[in-house]
Design a protein around this motif. Structure first.
Motif, PDB file in Angstrom:
ATOM      1  N   ALA A   1      -5.639 -27.879  -7.951  1.00  0.00           N
ATOM      2  CA  ALA A   1      -5.012 -29.150  -8.565  1.00  0.00           C
ATOM      3  C   ALA A   1      -5.578 -29.313  -9.948  1.00  0.00           C
ATOM      4  CB  ALA A   1      -5.038 -30.195  -7.659  1.00  0.00           C
ATOM      5  N   GLU A   2      -7.124 -29.082 -10.078  1.00  0.00           N
ATOM      6  CA  GLU A   2      -7.675 -29.414 -11.278  1.00  0.00           C
ATOM      7  C   GLU A   2      -7.170 -28.366 -12.370  1.00  0.00           C
ATOM      8  OE1 GLU A   2     -11.812 -30.192 -11.016  1.00  0.00           O
ATOM      9  OE2 GLU A   2     -12.121 -29.868 -13.378  1.00  0.00           O
ATOM     10  N   LEU A   3      -7.047 -27.306 -11.741  1.00  0.00           N
ATOM     11  CA  LEU A   3      -6.579 -26.083 -12.801  1.00  0.00           C
ATOM     12  C   LEU A   3      -5.199 -26.642 -13.280  1.00  0.00           C
ATOM     13  CD1 LEU A   3      -6.888 -23.444 -14.119  1.00  0.00           C
ATOM     14  CD2 LEU A   3      -5.903 -22.412 -11.902  1.00  0.00           C
ATOM     15  N   GLU A   4      -4.416 -26.758 -12.203  1.00  0.00           N
ATOM     16  CA  GLU A   4      -2.846 -27.168 -12.878  1.00  0.00           C
ATOM     17  C   GLU A   4      -2.851 -28.277 -13.631  1.00  0.00           C
ATOM     18  OE1 GLU A   4      -0.560 -26.478  -9.333  1.00  0.00           O
ATOM     19  OE2 GLU A   4      -1.315 -24.542  -9.109  1.00  0.00           O
ATOM     20  N   ASP A   5      -3.682 -29.448 -13.227  1.00  0.00           N
ATOM     21  CA  ASP A   5      -3.857 -30.585 -14.029  1.00  0.00           C
ATOM     22  C   ASP A   5      -4.149 -30.308 -15.616  1.00  0.00           C
ATOM     23  OD1 ASP A   5      -3.968 -33.356 -14.826  1.00  0.00           O
ATOM     24  OD2 ASP A   5      -6.199 -33.224 -14.569  1.00  0.00           O
ATOM     25  N   ARG A   6      -5.230 -29.435 -15.762  1.00  0.00           N
ATOM     26  CA  ARG A   6      -5.654 -29.167 -16.977  1.00  0.00           C
ATOM     27  C   ARG A   6      -4.615 -28.279 -17.909  1.00  0.00           C
ATOM     28  NH1 ARG A   6     -11.029 -30.788 -17.815  1.00  0.00           N
ATOM     29  NH2 ARG A   6     -12.111 -31.425 -16.093  1.00  0.00           N
ATOM     30  N   LEU A   7      -4.134 -27.345 -16.820  1.00  0.00           N
ATOM     31  CA  LEU A   7      -3.121 -26.363 -17.401  1.00  0.00           C
ATOM     32  C   LEU A   7      -1.929 -27.309 -18.201  1.00  0.00           C
ATOM     33  CD1 LEU A   7      -2.446 -23.365 -17.958  1.00  0.00           C
ATOM     34  CD2 LEU A   7      -1.333 -23.497 -15.799  1.00  0.00           C
ATOM     35  N   HIS A   8      -1.358 -28.039 -17.154  1.00  0.00           N
ATOM     36  CA  HIS A   8      -0.521 -29.050 -17.835  1.00  0.00           C
ATOM     37  C   HIS A   8      -0.805 -29.753 -19.031  1.00  0.00           C
ATOM     38  CE1 HIS A   8       2.845 -29.070 -14.895  1.00  0.00           C
ATOM     39  NE2 HIS A   8       1.699 -29.046 -14.111  1.00  0.00           N
ATOM     40  N   ALA A   9      -2.115 -30.326 -19.194  1.00  0.00           N
ATOM     41  CA  ALA A   9      -2.605 -31.295 -20.192  1.00  0.00           C
ATOM     42  C   ALA A   9      -2.502 -30.248 -21.543  1.00  0.00           C
ATOM     43  CB  ALA A   9      -3.871 -31.784 -19.914  1.00  0.00           C
ATOM     44  N   THR A  10      -3.339 -28.962 -21.133  1.00  0.00           N
ATOM     45  CA  THR A  10      -3.423 -28.130 -22.230  1.00  0.00           C
ATOM     46  C   THR A  10      -2.075 -27.693 -23.153  1.00  0.00           C
ATOM     47  OG1 THR A  10      -5.380 -27.360 -21.386  1.00  0.00           O
ATOM     48  CG2 THR A  10      -4.524 -26.050 -22.947  1.00  0.00           C
ATOM     49  N   LEU A  11      -1.168 -27.250 -22.036  1.00  0.00           N
ATOM     50  CA  LEU A  11       0.215 -26.880 -22.505  1.00  0.00           C
ATOM     51  C   LEU A  11       0.849 -27.733 -23.288  1.00  0.00           C
ATOM     52  CD1 LEU A  11       1.349 -24.915 -19.525  1.00  0.00           C
ATOM     53  CD2 LEU A  11       0.606 -23.912 -21.717  1.00  0.00           C
ATOM     54  N   VAL A  12       0.689 -28.858 -23.105  1.00  0.00           N
ATOM     55  CA  VAL A  12       1.507 -29.999 -23.699  1.00  0.00           C
ATOM     56  C   VAL A  12       0.831 -30.438 -24.735  1.00  0.00           C
ATOM     57  CG1 VAL A  12       1.803 -32.597 -23.494  1.00  0.00           C
ATOM     58  CG2 VAL A  12       2.265 -31.365 -21.573  1.00  0.00           C
ATOM     59  N   ASP A  13      -0.531 -30.307 -25.055  1.00  0.00           N
ATOM     60  CA  ASP A  13      -1.252 -30.358 -26.243  1.00  0.00           C
ATOM     61  C   ASP A  13      -0.863 -29.486 -27.161  1.00  0.00           C
ATOM     62  OD1 ASP A  13      -2.507 -32.750 -25.344  1.00  0.00           O
ATOM     63  OD2 ASP A  13      -4.427 -31.821 -25.143  1.00  0.00           O
ATOM     64  N   GLN A  14      -0.921 -28.253 -26.848  1.00  0.00           N
ATOM     65  CA  GLN A  14      -0.360 -27.096 -27.655  1.00  0.00           C
ATOM     66  C   GLN A  14       0.885 -27.490 -28.239  1.00  0.00           C
ATOM     67  OE1 GLN A  14      -1.312 -23.420 -25.499  1.00  0.00           O
ATOM     68  NE2 GLN A  14      -3.366 -23.697 -25.862  1.00  0.00           N
ATOM     69  N   TRP A  15       1.729 -27.499 -27.376  1.00  0.00           N
ATOM     70  CA  TRP A  15       3.087 -27.827 -27.755  1.00  0.00           C
ATOM     71  C   TRP A  15       3.293 -29.006 -28.727  1.00  0.00           C
ATOM     72  CZ3 TRP A  15       6.124 -32.033 -26.446  1.00  0.00           C
ATOM     73  CH2 TRP A  15       7.321 -31.909 -26.584  1.00  0.00           C
ATOM     74  N   ASN A  16       2.571 -29.820 -28.350  1.00  0.00           N
ATOM     75  CA  ASN A  16       2.746 -31.167 -29.321  1.00  0.00           C
ATOM     76  C   ASN A  16       2.300 -30.787 -30.585  1.00  0.00           C
ATOM     77  OD1 ASN A  16       3.543 -33.759 -28.950  1.00  0.00           O
ATOM     78  ND2 ASN A  16       2.010 -34.115 -27.312  1.00  0.00           N
ATOM     79  N   ALA A  17       1.171 -29.721 -30.697  1.00  0.00           N
ATOM     80  CA  ALA A  17       0.751 -29.679 -31.945  1.00  0.00           C
ATOM     81  C   ALA A  17       1.596 -28.822 -32.770  1.00  0.00           C
ATOM     82  CB  ALA A  17      -0.525 -28.989 -31.881  1.00  0.00           C
ATOM     83  N   GLN A  18       2.431 -28.005 -32.309  1.00  0.00           N
ATOM     84  CA  GLN A  18       3.494 -27.196 -33.162  1.00  0.00           C
ATOM     85  C   GLN A  18       4.630 -27.949 -33.399  1.00  0.00           C
ATOM     86  OE1 GLN A  18       4.148 -23.466 -31.193  1.00  0.00           O
ATOM     87  NE2 GLN A  18       2.445 -23.265 -30.381  1.00  0.00           N
ATOM     88  N   LEU A  19       5.075 -29.033 -32.780  1.00  0.00           N
ATOM     89  CA  LEU A  19       6.312 -29.820 -33.029  1.00  0.00           C
ATOM     90  C   LEU A  19       6.068 -30.170 -34.460  1.00  0.00           C
ATOM     91  CD1 LEU A  19       8.262 -30.258 -30.994  1.00  0.00           C
ATOM     92  CD2 LEU A  19       7.291 -32.578 -30.479  1.00  0.00           C
ATOM     93  N   PRO A  20       7.346 -29.921 -35.123  1.00  0.00           N
ATOM     94  CA  PRO A  20       7.450 -30.628 -36.434  1.00  0.00           C
ATOM     95  C   PRO A  20       7.558 -32.071 -36.235  1.00  0.00           C
ATOM     96  CG  PRO A  20       9.122 -29.004 -35.715  1.00  0.00           C
ATOM     97  CD  PRO A  20       8.568 -29.133 -34.519  1.00  0.00           C
ATOM     98  N   GLU A  21       6.888 -32.728 -37.284  1.00  0.00           N
ATOM     99  CA  GLU A  21       6.735 -34.307 -37.593  1.00  0.00           C
ATOM    100  C   GLU A  21       8.181 -35.017 -37.055  1.00  0.00           C
ATOM    101  OE1 GLU A  21       3.725 -35.661 -38.318  1.00  0.00           O
ATOM    102  OE2 GLU A  21       4.416 -37.531 -38.184  1.00  0.00           O
ATOM    103  N   GLY A  22       8.367 -35.948 -36.441  1.00  0.00           N
ATOM    104  CA  GLY A  22       9.268 -36.807 -36.333  1.00  0.00           C
ATOM    105  C   GLY A  22      10.390 -36.295 -35.355  1.00  0.00           C
TER     106      GLY A  22
END
Ligand SMILES: Nc1nc2c(ncn2[C@@H]2O[C@H](COP(=O)(O)OP(=O)(O)O)[C@@H](O)[C@H]2O)c(=O)[nH]1
Ligand SMILES: [Mg+2]
Length: 345
Positions: free
Chosen positions: A294-315
């Motif tokens: 559960a911890e692995l998957e929780d962190r995986l989700h969080a990391t993937l969302v962070d990475q995706w967020n960082a690539q997302l064009p502003e706005g």
């Protein structure tokens, strides 16, 4: 630097431990590095959750249980005790934390005890993650027993209970008991059930209603999934069968008067009985594995969302959100668009 700090932690330096705990709690790069170094040494401690409504006497109980582990009256060697007090009710003032420290003052100065108070900041998942990190650090630092106090508020308990090998649910007379217990839905996660403040009027009523709820909860064990994973993790965990929690273990219902240290010996006995049961049944390992996955998957989700967020064009996110609000696209279409952009980037 992380390495020196880790060495100091393993040498038993409390200041170093406090610093690593802060870094781990805040999930800093140094904290992550320290956890990487410490993780191979973790996995031995007995994690015990103590949960229940505010004022039921959890902190007082934790203090007494810790004392019992420090001064066993059966000639057993003293255990090293880590205490994590999670208090989401006072994120700003720290008032309750101070109160807990006062209540736990009996343990101050004992080198075999380490007390850590946490205030929640932000998300639920964040708290469970931080608590887990702190437990791992204390575990690696050689604390045999880790008591985790959480305030009863529903979902939170289930999250923290997933951390623990043994979950103790604390009730007290006169708190609108039965309704509260059902509402919180936390009885189902109880491995040990305590009625504290047994010196107060109404104990019999509380015990009677708890017994009936307990019977109900345990008849429904197989269909319910008390320590199940949250829906966010369902996909990855779908091939993973939850063990039948507590099959073969009947949660004892015990009375205590924490302020007079009455009934604490029985609590500690039940804790070691439960540990024995977990080890004999193989559930100890199952719970460890469920927790780590559960911890692995929780962190995986969080990391993937962070990475995706960082690539997302502003706005872009807000633009798509606005179209969703206007019903110009469905949630699924919004996701398709958001993910497509990422692939192009
Ligand atoms: N009468 C009585 N009071 C208790 C007992 N245990 C704790 N208390 C008191 O209840 C109050 C709340 O206790 P505390 O441990 O802070 O509860 P928590 O909020 O669940 O951590 C304090 O004033 C304690 O002294 C008990 O067994 N009997
Ligand atoms: Mg408390």
């Amino acid at each position: 630097l992380a390495n020196d700090l880790v060495k100091a932690v393993l040498a038993g330096e409390r200041l170093a431990l406090a610093r690593v705990l802060t870094q781990a709690e805040n999930d800093t790069p140094a904290g992550r590095a320290a956890l990487d170094d410490l993780f191979p040494l973790a996995g031995k401690a007995h994690l015990i959750g103590i949960t229940g409504a505010p004022g039921t006497g959890k902190s007082t109980l934790v203090n007494q249980i810790a004392r019992c582990f420090r001064h066993p009256d059966n000639g057993a060697p003293p255990r090293r005790v880590g205490i994590i007090a999670v208090d989401p009710t006072s994120p700003f003032t720290g008032g309750a934390i101070l109160g807990d420290r006062v209540r736990m003052r009996d343990l101050a100065g004992d080198p075999g005890v380490f007390i850590r108070s946490m205030a929640t900041r932000g998300a639920l998942g964040g708290l469970a993650r931080a608590t887990s990190s702190i437990a791992q650090v204390l575990d690696a630092a050689g604390y045999d027993v880790i008591l985790i106090e959480t305030v009863g508020a529903g979902q939170q308990e289930v999250e923290i209970a997933r951390l623990a090998h043994t979950t103790i649910v604390v009730e007290a007379p006169g708190l609108g008991d039965d309704i509260q217990a059902i509402k919180a839905g936390i009885l189902e996660i109880a491995d040990i059930l305590l009625i504290n403040k047994a010196d107060r009027p109404g104990v019999e009523n509380t015990e009677r209603s708890l017994r009936s709820i307990l019977e109900l909860a345990h008849t429904g064990r197989h269909s319910s999934n008390p320590c199940g994973v949250n829906s966010r993790s369902h996909r990855l965990l779908s091939g993973f069968t939850m063990p039948d929690q507590n099959e073969g273990w009947t949660p004892p219902l015990l009375r205590t008067i924490a302020t007079q240290a009455i009934g604490i010996g029985d609590v500690v006995l039940s804790i070691s009985d439960h540990r024995q049961y977990l080890e004999d049944s193989g559930e100890w390992l199952q719970r460890d594995h469920t927790r780590l996955q559960a911890e692995l998957e929780d962190r995986l989700h969080a990391t993937l969302v962070d990475q995706w967020n960082a690539q997302l064009p502003e706005g872009l996110y807000n633009a798509i959100l606005a179209r969703l609000f206007d019903h110009q696209c469905s949630p699924n279409q919004a996701i398709a668009e958001l993910l497509q952009i990422k692939e192009k980037a």
